[in-house]
Scaffold this motif. Structure first.
Motif, PDB file in Angstrom:
ATOM      1  N   PHE A  49       0.820  -1.200   0.000  1.00 48.60           N
ATOM      2  CA  PHE A  49       0.000   0.000   0.000  1.00 48.60           C
ATOM      3  C   PHE A  49       0.860   1.258   0.000  1.00 48.60           C
ATOM      4  N   GLY A  50       2.036   1.161   0.619  1.00 48.67           N
ATOM      5  CA  GLY A  50       2.947   2.305   0.597  1.00 48.67           C
ATOM      6  C   GLY A  50       3.429   2.607  -0.808  1.00 48.67           C
ATOM      7  N   LYS A  51       3.803   1.549  -1.560  1.00 45.91           N
ATOM      8  CA  LYS A  51       4.260   1.736  -2.938  1.00 45.91           C
ATOM      9  C   LYS A  51       3.145   2.298  -3.816  1.00 45.91           C
ATOM     10  N   ALA A  52       1.904   1.879  -3.528  1.00 45.71           N
ATOM     11  CA  ALA A  52       0.768   2.344  -4.325  1.00 45.71           C
ATOM     12  C   ALA A  52       0.214   3.672  -3.830  1.00 45.71           C
ATOM     13  N   ASN A  53       0.810   4.204  -2.763  1.00 44.27           N
ATOM     14  CA  ASN A  53       0.333   5.454  -2.167  1.00 44.27           C
ATOM     15  C   ASN A  53      -1.153   5.369  -1.820  1.00 44.27           C
ATOM     16  N   ARG A  54      -1.536   4.244  -1.218  1.00 45.62           N
ATOM     17  CA  ARG A  54      -2.937   3.974  -0.881  1.00 45.62           C
ATOM     18  C   ARG A  54      -3.125   4.017   0.629  1.00 45.62           C
ATOM     19  N   GLU A  55      -4.128   4.744   1.092  1.00 43.18           N
ATOM     20  CA  GLU A  55      -4.393   4.861   2.512  1.00 43.18           C
ATOM     21  C   GLU A  55      -5.062   3.588   3.042  1.00 43.18           C
ATOM     22  N   TYR A  56      -4.740   3.255   4.289  1.00 46.38           N
ATOM     23  CA  TYR A  56      -5.404   2.123   4.936  1.00 46.38           C
ATOM     24  C   TYR A  56      -5.321   2.278   6.447  1.00 46.38           C
ATOM     25  N   GLU A  57      -6.199   1.565   7.118  1.00 48.07           N
ATOM     26  CA  GLU A  57      -6.150   1.490   8.581  1.00 48.07           C
ATOM     27  C   GLU A  57      -6.282   0.037   8.981  1.00 48.07           C
ATOM     28  N   LEU A  58      -5.402  -0.419   9.851  1.00 53.78           N
ATOM     29  CA  LEU A  58      -5.391  -1.809  10.302  1.00 53.78           C
ATOM     30  C   LEU A  58      -5.966  -1.908  11.706  1.00 53.78           C
ATOM     31  N   MET A  59      -7.018  -2.709  11.865  1.00 51.70           N
ATOM     32  CA  MET A  59      -7.625  -2.965  13.164  1.00 51.70           C
ATOM     33  C   MET A  59      -7.316  -4.405  13.564  1.00 51.70           C
ATOM     34  N   LEU A  60      -6.415  -4.578  14.515  1.00 48.44           N
ATOM     35  CA  LEU A  60      -5.993  -5.904  14.948  1.00 48.44           C
ATOM     36  C   LEU A  60      -6.874  -6.377  16.103  1.00 48.44           C
ATOM     37  N   VAL A  61      -7.446  -7.575  15.978  1.00 45.74           N
ATOM     38  CA  VAL A  61      -8.358  -8.117  16.984  1.00 45.74           C
ATOM     39  C   VAL A  61      -7.684  -9.275  17.707  1.00 45.74           C
ATOM     40  N   HIS A  62      -7.447  -9.117  19.009  1.00 43.94           N
ATOM     41  CA  HIS A  62      -6.839 -10.177  19.819  1.00 43.94           C
ATOM     42  C   HIS A  62      -7.892 -11.005  20.542  1.00 43.94           C
ATOM     43  N   ASP A  63      -9.034 -10.404  20.858  1.00 43.13           N
ATOM     44  CA  ASP A  63     -10.117 -11.079  21.561  1.00 43.13           C
ATOM     45  C   ASP A  63     -11.236 -11.389  20.576  1.00 43.13           C
ATOM     46  N   PRO A  64     -11.481 -12.683  20.261  1.00 45.17           N
ATOM     47  CA  PRO A  64     -12.512 -13.031  19.272  1.00 45.17           C
ATOM     48  C   PRO A  64     -13.893 -12.473  19.597  1.00 45.17           C
ATOM     49  N   SER A  65     -14.183 -12.263  20.889  1.00 46.33           N
ATOM     50  CA  SER A  65     -15.498 -11.735  21.254  1.00 46.33           C
ATOM     51  C   SER A  65     -15.684 -10.293  20.789  1.00 46.33           C
ATOM     52  N   GLN A  66     -14.597  -9.633  20.423  1.00 40.44           N
ATOM     53  CA  GLN A  66     -14.662  -8.243  19.959  1.00 40.44           C
ATOM     54  C   GLN A  66     -14.675  -8.124  18.437  1.00 40.44           C
ATOM     55  N   LEU A  67     -14.683  -9.267  17.748  1.00 43.26           N
ATOM     56  CA  LEU A  67     -14.567  -9.248  16.298  1.00 43.26           C
ATOM     57  C   LEU A  67     -15.758  -8.556  15.637  1.00 43.26           C
ATOM     58  N   ALA A  68     -16.977  -8.892  16.048  1.00 47.23           N
ATOM     59  CA  ALA A  68     -18.170  -8.307  15.430  1.00 47.23           C
ATOM     60  C   ALA A  68     -18.228  -6.800  15.653  1.00 47.23           C
TER      61      ALA A  68
END
Length: 332
Positions: A49-68
């Motif tokens: 995404f850096g090479k393509a100059n594309r914006e993104y946001e990463l949301m990392l989920v450690h607790d499966p109960s918080q996935l939804a």
């Protein structure tokens, strides 16, 4: 194996949609999926995404109960920015994220990080993480079919009876011996050797009520999975239908023989399997009581109240995937 009458009215879901080349991505990643390759995938995302100059946001989920809840926040953020939502994980993770995405107007992308990855493989999405990341930047959003049990969506399959128990048993084995297809097969065979009760179900399909006795009711929305066991109904998924399979009430040895037939892609030769394609059917218990049953959807086990209505979703999921000819080459 038998198939019921097929409806003539097949819905159409429209054409593929071109993504805006500047649209940002909101990525929901399950940190516990597959072999926990989250750091590697995150690095690939940052590089591509850096090479393509594309914006993104990463949301990392450690607790499966918080996935939804995390998936819902991702959809709201993507809607506000005219972006796409991406699920990174196994089939269960993808289903949870897709449930939030469907009907939102957002495109849905996939980074497969699970053990089997039936959904991504069926749609020709590369298993190689770097190729899957690159695909997000170029793919169009194609309408794909989803299934529902009552108000819960599934991408690959839904089932009740023995199959959810096998999934729970598989998770115990995975915690002890690691995540692999061999461990999954080993745990399944061990479960089949145990004594288990058969279900008595009333199935209302196209106005006809039938009582069946079976060890498990399995509903599929995945051509690849059906082809692997040799189910003759697999091509009907392309006609806007789902497929139900239910082995007749048989003993443990016969159940193992039937499973071996499936492993050899010879399920269509079996006389002990009821199979039919449908757009909608309802399952009740003979007592008519609103019983609470264990049900599995895309590898995740939960409980639901009967009656259960299985149906094709009225709204498609717009999936970022290869064009048809490329997807066919990528399937394995």
């Amino acid at each position: 194996m038998t198939a019921d009458a097929r409806p003539s009215a097949i819905p159409t879901h429209g054409e593929a949609r071109q993504m805006d080349g500047r649209a940002p991505f909101v990525i929901v990643m399950n940190a516990g999926s597959g072999r926990k390759q989250g750091e590697t995938t995150a690095a690939l995302i940052a590089n591509a995404f850096g090479k393509a100059n594309r914006e993104y946001e990463l949301m990392l989920v450690h607790d499966p109960s918080q996935l939804a809840a995390t998936a819902q926040r991702a959809v709201e953020l993507a809607q506000a920015r005219n972006g796409a939502v991406v699920g990174a994980g196994g089939d269960g993770t993808l289903c949870a994220v897709a449930q939030a995405v469907i009907g939102s107007g957002c495109a849905f992308g996939v980074l497969p990080c699970g053990t089997f990855n039936y959904f991504s493989r069926d749609h020709g999405i590369p298993a190689d993480p770097a190729q899957a990341v690159d695909l997000l930047l170029t793919a169009r959003a194609h309408p794909v079919q989803v299934g529902f049990v009552n108000d819960r969506m599934f991408l690959v399959n839904a089932s009740l009876g023995l199959y959810p128990k096998m999934l729970e048993h598989r998770e115990i084995y995975k915690r002890q011996f690691g995540r692999s297809r061999l461990v999954a097969l080993w745990s399944a065979m061990a479960m089949l050797l145990r004594r288990h009760r058969h279900l008595r179900l009333h199935v209302d399909h196209e106005g006809t009520m039938q009582e069946i006795r079976t060890s498990t009711l399995f509903v599929a929305n995945n051509r690849l999975q059906l082809e692997q066991v040799g189910a003759a109904e697999a091509p009907l998924l392309a006609q806007g239908l789902l497929v139900a399979l239910a082995p007749r009430a048989i003993g443990r040895i016969a159940q193992i023989v039937l499973s071996l037939r499936g492993a050899l892609s010879r399920m269509s030769d079996a006389d002990n399997v009821i199979g039919f394609a449908f757009r909608r059917f309802t399952v009740t218990h003979p007592s008519k009581r609103r019983r609470r049953v264990k049900i599995a959807m895309d590898g995740e086990v939960t409980h639901m109240q009967m009656p259960l209505e299985f149906r094709v979703g009225d709204t498609p999921l717009y999936l970022l995937k290869p064009e048809a000819d490329v997807a066919a080459q990528n399937r394995s």
